[in-house]
Enzyme design. Structure first.
Site, PDB file in Angstrom:
ATOM      1  CE1 TYR A  80      -7.211  -0.600   6.645  1.00 60.08           C
ATOM      2  CE2 TYR A  80      -6.374  -0.202   4.436  1.00 60.08           C
ATOM      3  CZ  TYR A  80      -6.211  -0.147   5.802  1.00 60.08           C
ATOM      4  OH  TYR A  80      -5.053   0.351   6.322  1.00 60.08           O
ATOM      5  CG  ASP A 111      -2.898   8.909   7.526  1.00 57.87           C
ATOM      6  OD1 ASP A 111      -2.810   7.689   7.766  1.00 57.87           O
ATOM      7  OD2 ASP A 111      -3.095   9.371   6.393  1.00 57.87           O
ATOM      8  CD  GLU A 137      -2.955   0.705   2.423  1.00 63.15           C
ATOM      9  OE1 GLU A 137      -3.766   1.610   2.585  1.00 63.15           O
ATOM     10  OE2 GLU A 137      -2.752  -0.182   3.273  1.00 63.15           O
TER      11      GLU A 137
END
Lengths: 414, 273
Positions: free
Chosen positions: B183, B69, B58
């Site tokens: 995911y 993030d 990734e």
């Protein structure tokens, strides 16, 4: 499609739609983790906005705690200042949001969202702040209701709005410095969203503008809608009609939406938003999102955005911390594209000059943010015919800005 | 000695999972931020990872406002942007390494850079570079339609995320739309290293496997071989590790960083083999 049906469609259709869209703008561009929380908020808001007990409590507090209704004040000397030799010229009225408890319009929304959070069982409150006015308003209502309060604020803003940092701490809030990026409102908002992603189960995020993912732009607009509703009533009382022009500063755009919303369907009322041109639009150091940006996605919504040729968000610049933001609320983008509202920009210098002028002529020190709306009078008034009535949203008071202004004017010894 | 593999054999993400399933293997998917510490090291890092047990990689495109993030990847993105790293540079790296490695590359990017270029143009660019999959963390199911269908038409798999907060109805809807794999975000929070895995991951894996035959990759917060093993034992088809790689790669000189990620990658792969 011709322009005419678009116009009438616009007036018929309620925005946003069910997906939180104002035309192409708005939506929910957030990590999956937050989607259930946004749905929960949407459901709670839909339920309580029509709940008599909620509204009774909110209206009671708006009256007795915030001090509403605030006046619609005729600015006589400012009006004289812009009068033509023949005595005609704009009749300037100020909607005195600066007289609210905590000194700005921000408390209308912070209070309402706190009442909502309590009903949703959320006892931890987070918020972002730029100028500190939304932070102070949120810290205030959290103190009032005994809620834990964490305010995210960029380090640069903490420096230029020291007074508000101290006020928030006095009110029992934790002010969390944000060092990322330029240490301004954009970075503080990102950090608040990250906190919400992490603590979503027990935390409500009191977003302070008509920005962010749906339902925030709609909900924050509605909670500030009291500004426009009172204005309509006060205009009716004073001259038995509508205002001709509404003027407000636009960073994220909450005070402007609060004033405009009531009048969007009144086609005779001209809506003008004023953005921060910073050092100048040409210099690139500005926050004139609607004038210079193009559509993009920031902080959960699609709207006009200051970005580079790679689609990276660029840093905004304004002397006013509250307008120092590269995005803007999605409904403003919609009002711009449909032509219903117009947006202009004024520089740091023009804003500071206007702040001084209003202080001297009216005995009112407006916030630097608010001063941008006043500054546009210099360009607007000479273009007007007759004596139209202008209502300016005097969205906040300038006490918090005296250090910044003194520095700007070269008085470093304050 | 490394075995040289032909570029044309890089398979799709779904096919790679199929191969691994036949071998009863759990996939290891390392994440690195492109351009940190520099583009040359990124290219080498992809090779090092591929040689040390990575089954897919990734690759994060640096973005100015990475909302999903945590501090490690944010800082890496900020450093890369400060060096002027652009999407075209990242894609040039992908193109370059695809002649040297056979692992599918999944691009991790926020939505604004995609929207700015236009969905179709963006997809053409990444397809041309050899990207196989796409993860867009700020594009939930409701907003992802605009990307999924055009990407499918070009043979690029758009993988959607499921979070610990997702309801059963959402899990169902996401499972049916997600391409390549699903995911699963292991924590309520942003990316970053954590010491403990919530047992909710276990429950969600069971729920997801009841819902779909598609493979499930678990990511966000996994930073040790022990955690990777745990997640594999709970039934995950892939373990995704990000911040722990980004941190190691950025630590010290590029040479030391590359050595460190190679060893770390191997230890993770051994733990789930």
């Amino acid at each position: 499609m011709t322009a005419t049906p678009l116009k009438s469609d616009r007036l018929k259709h309620q925005v946003p739609d069910n997906l939180g869209r104002f035309g192409i703008y708005g939506g929910k561009y957030v990590p999956e983790t937050l989607m259930p929380a946004l749905a929960e908020l949407e459901t709670a808001y839909a339920k309580y906005k029509v709940d008599p007990e909620f509204n009774e409590e909110l209206n009671g507090l708006l009256k007795d705690y915030v001090g509403r209704a605030n006046p619609l004040y005729f600015a006589e000397r400012l009006t004289q200042h812009y009068a033509r030799p023949d005595g005609t010229g704009a009749q300037i009225y100020l909607k005195r949001e600066d007289l609210n408890h905590t000194g700005a319009h921000k408390i209308n929304n912070a209070l309402a969202q706190a009442l909502l959070a309590i009903r949703m069982g959320k006892k931890r409150i987070i918020a972002e702040t730029g100028a500190g006015q939304h932070g102070v308003a949120t810290a205030t209502v959290c103190a009032r209701f005994g809620l834990e309060c964490i305010i995210y604020m960029g380090v640069q803003d903490m420096e230029r709005q020291k007074l508000n940092v101290f006020r928030m701490r006095l009110l029992g809030a934790t002010v969390q410095p944000v060092t990322a990026g330029t240490g301004t409102l954009k970075d503080a908002t990102s950090e608040a969203i990250r906190d919400w992603v992490t603590n979503v189960e027990n935390t409500h995020y009191i977003l302070g503008s008509v920005a962010g993912p749906h339902p925030y732009p709609m909900m924050v607009r509605d909670f500030h809608g009291v500004i426009g509703k009172e204005t309509r009533h006060q205009c009716e009382e004073k001259w038995g009609g509508l205002p001709d022009i509404l003027l407000a500063c636009v960073g994220g755009g909450s005070n402007a939406m609060g004033l405009f919303h009531e009048f969007v369907s009144e086609e005779s009322v001209r809506l003008i938003g004023v953005e921060a041109a910073g050092e100048s639009v040409i210099s690139g150091k500005h926050a004139a999102t609607l004038t210079e940006g193009r559509p993009g996605v920031l902080h959960g919504a699609m709207s006009y955005l200051l970005q580079d040729t790679e689609g990276q968000v660029v840093e905004a610049h304004s002397i006013s911390a509250g307008l120092d933001y590269p995005g803007v609320g999605p409904e403003h983008s919609y009002l711009k594209d449909t032509g219903r509202a117009e947006y202009h920009s004024v520089t740091d210098k023009e804003a500071v000059d206007a702040l001084c002028k209003v202080s001297e002529l009216e005995g009112i020190i407006p916030a630097l943010e608010t001063a941008h709306a006043f500054a546009y009078l210099d360009k607007l008034c000479p273009q007007l015919e007759g004596s139209p009535r202008i209502v300016i949203n005097c969205s906040g008071r300038g006490d918090k800005d005296v250090n910044t202004i003194a520095k700007y004017l070269g008085n470093d010894d304050l | 000695m490394t075995i040289f593999r032909m570029t044309t054999t890089i398979v799709s993400v779904a096919d790679r999972f199929q191969e691994l399933k036949q071998q009863s293997q759990c996939a290891l998917v390392p994440f690195i931020t492109a351009g940190d510490p520099d583009l040359e090291t990124t290219a080498k890092a992809i090779q090092v990872l591929a040689e040390n047990g990575a089954d897919m990689i990734e690759l994060g495109v640096p973005y100015s406002d990475p909302l999903a993030d945590g501090p490690t990847i944010q800082a890496a993105a900020t450093r890369a942007l400060a060096k002027g790293v652009k999407l075209e540079d990242v894609l040039a790296i992908v193109k370059e390494v695809s002649s040297k490695v056979s692992v599918p590359i999944i691009l991790f990017t926020y939505y604004n850079p995609i929207y700015y270029r236009g969905v179709e143009s963006f997809l053409e660019l990444i397809k041309d570079a050899g990207v196989k999959g796409l993860v867009v963390p700020d594009l939930p199911l409701e907003e992802a339609e605009v990307l999924i269908e055009p990407a499918k038409a070009m043979g690029i798999e758009v993988t959607l995320l499921v979070a610990p907060t997702s309801s059963q109805e959402r899990i169902k809807a996401i499972s049916s739309k997600s391409q390549g794999f699903i995911y699963l975000v292991s924590v309520t929070g942003v990316t970053g290293m954590r010491t403990a895995m919530g047992t909710r991951v276990n429950e969600l894996l069971v729920e997801l496997h009841q819902e779909t035959d598609k493979p499930v990759g678990v990511g966000f917060g996994i930073s040790s071989p022990e955690q990777a093993k745990q997640v594999k034992e709970w039934g995950a088809e892939a373990v995704i590790v990000g911040s722990a790689f980004v941190k190691r790669l950025a630590d010290g000189t590029p040479e030391l960083g590359l050595k460190a990620i190679g060893e770390f990658c191997r230890s993770l792969k051994n733990a789930i083999s």
